[in-house]
Motif scaffolding. Structure first.
Motif, PDB file in Angstrom:
ATOM      1  N   THR A  63       0.830  -1.195   0.000  1.00 61.89           N
ATOM      2  CA  THR A  63       0.000   0.000   0.000  1.00 61.89           C
ATOM      3  C   THR A  63       0.869   1.250   0.000  1.00 61.89           C
ATOM      4  O   THR A  63       1.767   1.388   0.840  1.00 61.89           O
ATOM      5  N   TYR A  64       0.571   2.132  -0.941  1.00 60.76           N
ATOM      6  CA  TYR A  64       1.240   3.433  -0.994  1.00 60.76           C
ATOM      7  C   TYR A  64       0.668   4.281   0.124  1.00 60.76           C
ATOM      8  O   TYR A  64      -0.557   4.393   0.261  1.00 60.76           O
ATOM      9  N   SER A  86      -3.459   3.901  -1.673  1.00 65.16           N
ATOM     10  CA  SER A  86      -3.881   2.965  -2.723  1.00 65.16           C
ATOM     11  C   SER A  86      -3.020   1.709  -2.684  1.00 65.16           C
ATOM     12  O   SER A  86      -1.863   1.749  -2.275  1.00 65.16           O
ATOM     13  N   VAL A  88      -0.797  -1.121  -4.383  1.00 68.99           N
ATOM     14  CA  VAL A  88       0.129  -1.097  -5.506  1.00 68.99           C
ATOM     15  C   VAL A  88       0.745  -2.475  -5.707  1.00 68.99           C
ATOM     16  O   VAL A  88       0.840  -3.266  -4.773  1.00 68.99           O
ATOM     17  N   VAL A 107       0.038   1.533  -9.521  1.00 63.20           N
ATOM     18  CA  VAL A 107      -1.156   1.642  -8.693  1.00 63.20           C
ATOM     19  C   VAL A 107      -2.219   0.700  -9.249  1.00 63.20           C
ATOM     20  O   VAL A 107      -2.499   0.696 -10.450  1.00 63.20           O
ATOM     21  N   GLU A 110      -8.814   1.000  -8.213  1.00 60.34           N
ATOM     22  CA  GLU A 110      -9.562   1.053  -6.956  1.00 60.34           C
ATOM     23  C   GLU A 110     -10.662   0.006  -6.956  1.00 60.34           C
ATOM     24  O   GLU A 110     -11.320  -0.217  -7.971  1.00 60.34           O
TER      25      GLU A 110
END
Length: 192
Positions: A63-64, A86, A88, A107, A110
């Motif tokens: 996760t970023y 987000s 990744v 990424v 979503e």
């Protein structure tokens, strides 16, 4: 996107927050660069190895995160709080001479919004109870208890699950499927 990677024995997902203590020079330098350049880094779950010191192997999906707060802690370490933005996929990674892991990431799209099905109402109740704990309240997270993504993400972060199981939940793309798996895991925890 090329970003620093921060391997941990815990996870964070979009909208989640996690406190971290930094003391290794490589991570203090990373923090300085992130703050100066206005960028985040990727929290990724360790596959094996330790959070400090030696070379670590980690999972390909993380996760970023962005830094939301930092302060000097009573123990002399630097404490930061990060929030997930987000999920990744790490397409390539390497270790710099200073020991910092870096990676090229993309990424992931979503996850689609889905309401929490009535079948999983108990999971929402469990999350509400967990979020009443003072340590969780201190993270100051906003949770939409009607959103299957958020309920699944927060439970994945907070429940005492095996880290490999947590990673499988991280990698799922369907929020209702994640709730289904969490329901099975919760029932297994309750039955001992």
């Amino acid at each position: 996107m090329t970003v620093p990677l921060f391997p941990l024995n815990s996870i964070v997902l979009p909208g989640g927050r996690i406190p971290l203590q930094l003391f290794e020079p490589r991570y203090l330098d990373m923090l300085t660069r992130c703050m100066k350049d206005g960028i985040g880094f990727v929290v990724v779950l360790l596959r094996d190895g330790a959070e400090t010191g030696a070379v670590a192997r980690f999972h390909p999906v993380g996760t970023y995160v962005r830094i939301t707060d930092f302060q000097q802690l009573g123990n002399g370490l630097l404490g930061i709080t990060v929030e997930g933005e987000s999920k990744v996929a790490i397409t390539r990674s390497w270790r710099q001479p200073d020991g910092l892991n870096m990676g090229e990431v993309e990424v992931l799209s979503e996850e689609a919004y889905a309401p929490v099905p009535e079948t999983y109402a108990e999971l929402t109740s469990v999350l509400v109870a967990l979020c009443r704990h003072p340590v969780i309240q201190d993270l100051d997270m906003t949770v939409d208890y009607a959103d299957a993504r958020q309920v699944g993400w927060r439970l994945t972060e907070l429940l005492p699950l095996d880290k490999q199981e947590k990673q499988r939940l991280v990698e799922l793309r369907d929020p209702v499927e994640r709730l289904s798996r969490l329901q099975e895991l919760l029932e297994a925890l309750e039955s001992g």
